[in-house]
Design a protein around this motif. Structure first.
Motif, PDB file in Angstrom:
ATOM      1  N   ASP A 203      -8.372 -13.871  24.406  1.00 41.44           N
ATOM      2  CA  ASP A 203      -7.534 -14.880  23.768  1.00 41.44           C
ATOM      3  C   ASP A 203      -8.324 -16.170  23.630  1.00 41.44           C
ATOM      4  O   ASP A 203      -9.285 -16.415  24.348  1.00 41.44           O
ATOM      5  CB  ASP A 203      -6.223 -15.113  24.537  1.00 41.44           C
ATOM      6  CG  ASP A 203      -6.446 -15.605  25.956  1.00 41.44           C
ATOM      7  OD1 ASP A 203      -7.016 -16.699  26.128  1.00 41.44           O
ATOM      8  OD2 ASP A 203      -6.057 -14.904  26.903  1.00 41.44           O
ATOM      9  N   ASP A 205      -7.660 -20.505  22.529  1.00 41.59           N
ATOM     10  CA  ASP A 205      -6.807 -21.603  22.116  1.00 41.59           C
ATOM     11  C   ASP A 205      -7.568 -22.415  21.078  1.00 41.59           C
ATOM     12  O   ASP A 205      -8.661 -22.934  21.351  1.00 41.59           O
ATOM     13  CB  ASP A 205      -6.429 -22.480  23.308  1.00 41.59           C
ATOM     14  CG  ASP A 205      -5.362 -21.837  24.175  1.00 41.59           C
ATOM     15  OD1 ASP A 205      -4.840 -20.790  23.772  1.00 41.59           O
ATOM     16  OD2 ASP A 205      -5.060 -22.377  25.249  1.00 41.59           O
ATOM     17  N   THR A 220      -2.636 -27.244  20.196  1.00 41.06           N
ATOM     18  CA  THR A 220      -3.386 -25.990  20.288  1.00 41.06           C
ATOM     19  C   THR A 220      -2.510 -24.834  19.834  1.00 41.06           C
ATOM     20  O   THR A 220      -1.287 -24.886  19.904  1.00 41.06           O
ATOM     21  CB  THR A 220      -3.858 -25.710  21.730  1.00 41.06           C
ATOM     22  OG1 THR A 220      -2.729 -25.671  22.602  1.00 41.06           O
ATOM     23  CG2 THR A 220      -4.848 -26.749  22.198  1.00 41.06           C
ATOM     24  N   LYS A 221      -3.168 -23.810  19.369  1.00 39.26           N
ATOM     25  CA  LYS A 221      -2.507 -22.578  18.944  1.00 39.26           C
ATOM     26  C   LYS A 221      -3.241 -21.413  19.582  1.00 39.26           C
ATOM     27  O   LYS A 221      -4.467 -21.331  19.493  1.00 39.26           O
ATOM     28  CB  LYS A 221      -2.540 -22.469  17.425  1.00 39.26           C
ATOM     29  CG  LYS A 221      -2.162 -21.096  16.883  1.00 39.26           C
ATOM     30  CD  LYS A 221      -2.367 -21.039  15.384  1.00 39.26           C
ATOM     31  CE  LYS A 221      -2.248 -19.623  14.871  1.00 39.26           C
ATOM     32  NZ  LYS A 221      -2.484 -19.514  13.424  1.00 39.26           N
ATOM     33  N   ARG A 222      -2.511 -20.545  20.244  1.00 43.78           N
ATOM     34  CA  ARG A 222      -3.148 -19.402  20.898  1.00 43.78           C
ATOM     35  C   ARG A 222      -3.326 -18.256  19.911  1.00 43.78           C
ATOM     36  O   ARG A 222      -2.417 -17.908  19.157  1.00 43.78           O
ATOM     37  CB  ARG A 222      -2.333 -18.927  22.095  1.00 43.78           C
ATOM     38  CG  ARG A 222      -2.869 -17.618  22.708  1.00 43.78           C
ATOM     39  CD  ARG A 222      -2.376 -17.377  24.095  1.00 43.78           C
ATOM     40  NE  ARG A 222      -2.900 -18.393  25.001  1.00 43.78           N
ATOM     41  CZ  ARG A 222      -2.573 -18.462  26.288  1.00 43.78           C
ATOM     42  NH1 ARG A 222      -1.715 -17.613  26.804  1.00 43.78           N
ATOM     43  NH2 ARG A 222      -3.098 -19.398  27.054  1.00 43.78           N
ATOM     44  N   VAL A 224      -4.611 -14.187  20.042  1.00 45.58           N
ATOM     45  CA  VAL A 224      -4.928 -13.092  20.957  1.00 45.58           C
ATOM     46  C   VAL A 224      -5.597 -11.966  20.176  1.00 45.58           C
ATOM     47  O   VAL A 224      -5.300 -11.726  19.002  1.00 45.58           O
ATOM     48  CB  VAL A 224      -3.672 -12.586  21.696  1.00 45.58           C
ATOM     49  CG1 VAL A 224      -3.071 -13.690  22.543  1.00 45.58           C
ATOM     50  CG2 VAL A 224      -2.633 -12.026  20.742  1.00 45.58           C
ATOM     51  N   THR A 270       0.891 -21.563  22.277  1.00 44.90           N
ATOM     52  CA  THR A 270      -0.057 -21.271  23.337  1.00 44.90           C
ATOM     53  C   THR A 270       0.660 -20.917  24.639  1.00 44.90           C
ATOM     54  O   THR A 270       0.077 -20.336  25.539  1.00 44.90           O
ATOM     55  CB  THR A 270      -1.007 -22.467  23.565  1.00 44.90           C
ATOM     56  OG1 THR A 270      -2.026 -22.098  24.505  1.00 44.90           O
ATOM     57  CG2 THR A 270      -0.251 -23.663  24.128  1.00 44.90           C
ATOM     58  N   HIS A 274       1.174 -13.745  24.678  1.00 43.28           N
ATOM     59  CA  HIS A 274       0.280 -13.210  25.703  1.00 43.28           C
ATOM     60  C   HIS A 274      -0.137 -11.778  25.351  1.00 43.28           C
ATOM     61  O   HIS A 274       0.563 -11.073  24.623  1.00 43.28           O
ATOM     62  CB  HIS A 274       0.961 -13.213  27.080  1.00 43.28           C
ATOM     63  CG  HIS A 274       1.425 -14.559  27.523  1.00 43.28           C
ATOM     64  ND1 HIS A 274       0.593 -15.486  28.117  1.00 43.28           N
ATOM     65  CD2 HIS A 274       2.636 -15.160  27.439  1.00 43.28           C
ATOM     66  CE1 HIS A 274       1.265 -16.583  28.380  1.00 43.28           C
ATOM     67  NE2 HIS A 274       2.510 -16.416  27.980  1.00 43.28           N
TER      68      HIS A 274
END
Length: 281
Positions: A203, A205, A220-222, A224, A270, A274
């Motif tokens: 992952d 960010d 921020t942007k997660r 994955v 973020t 998951h």
């Protein structure tokens, strides 16, 4: 590339959406771990708000006229039907996966190189057969999917880029680099790749401009990423196989799980997106 969308209702703030990619099953060889596949199917069928995405190579799809054909690694059920061995494999896959081969559970089926070879060299299209039998979406070899998570009048979206995969690098670094390369030419939140018979999760960010009222701030942007695993055991059978002859390493069995809980108090993506490896009972 196929672009598609799907709306997924979210009944409550505590709801967790799970997406499990399943591919590289290779049903039709003694190296396919059918018990592990059945366990994952039972989990998806019994878990609320759990969806799955087909990543290709569901079947071995190798006929007796193929240079890769090896009768020593074909289960008796399919060895007895060499004339229509691919159809025999389709039937067993349907038997095992029927509880989750429906629009309510399945986001769609990608094609893998084994299904492509069956079509190009033998004129048999196993994915078309699965789609016709169950009504799930045919996603081709690569797909860009927009999932709209809807709760009351609020909607949050997840974009998934899924590709069966290509290439044969053996190192973990090569596989991760291959995943991250996709970020350079496709914009998505979730990147999934099969083919490499490995289960690697990653992952990142990424900085972005996040809106706060009428202004913007640094946010921020997660994102994955994952190679999506396999059900093909490199070792464990006395009959060997091409993977053993090529000295491939042992393979981790089972998929990965993407989970999203957008209304559990999280303000930014973020916090609520998951990815992890599937945990076995």
């Amino acid at each position: 590339m196929i672009v598609t969308s799907q709306s997924i209702p979210i009944p409550s703030r505590s709801t967790v959406i799970r997406i499990i990619p399943i591919g590289d099953v290779h049903l039709g060889t003694v190296h396919c771990d059918l018990d592990a596949l059945r366990q994952v199917v039972r989990y998806i069928a019994a878990t609320p708000h759990c969806h799955w995405l087909g990543m290709g190579d569901y079947l071995e799809c190798i006929r007796h006229t193929d240079r890769r054909f090896d009768p020593r690694v074909i289960p008796e059920r399919h060895l007895a039907r060499l004339a229509d061995v691919i159809e025999s494999q389709v039937e067993e896959f349907l038997e095992i996966c029927r509880p989750i081969l429906c629009r309510e559970k399945c986001l769609g089926l990608l094609r893998g190189n084994h299904e492509e070879m069956a079509l190009l060299y033998h004129g048999v299209d196993p994915v078309d057969r699965l789609v016709a039998e169950t009504g799930v979406r045919d996603l081709g070899y690569a797909a860009l999917m927009v999932l709209s998570l809807r709760r009351n009048h609020d909607t949050r979206t997840l974009t998934v880029f899924a590709h069966h995969g290509h290439g044969g690098g053996r190192t973990a670094g090569w596989k991760v680099n291959r995943l991250r390369e996709m970020m350079g030419f496709v914009q998505a939140d979730i990147y999934l790749m099969g083919h490499v018979h490995d289960r690697i999760v990653d992952d990142m960010d990424i900085l972005c401009a996040a809106q706060s009222g009428r202004t913007y701030r640094l946010g921020t942007k997660r994102v994955v990423l994952a190679t999506t695993g396999t059900f093909y055991r490199t070792y464990g059978s006395e009959r060997g196989g091409y993977a053993e002859r090529r000295l491939y390493p042992p393979t981790p069995i089972g998929p990965v799980v993407v989970s999203a809980a957008p209304w559990q108090g999280a303000k930014h993506r973020t916090d609520w997106l998951h990815i992890e490896k599937f945990w076995w009972n």
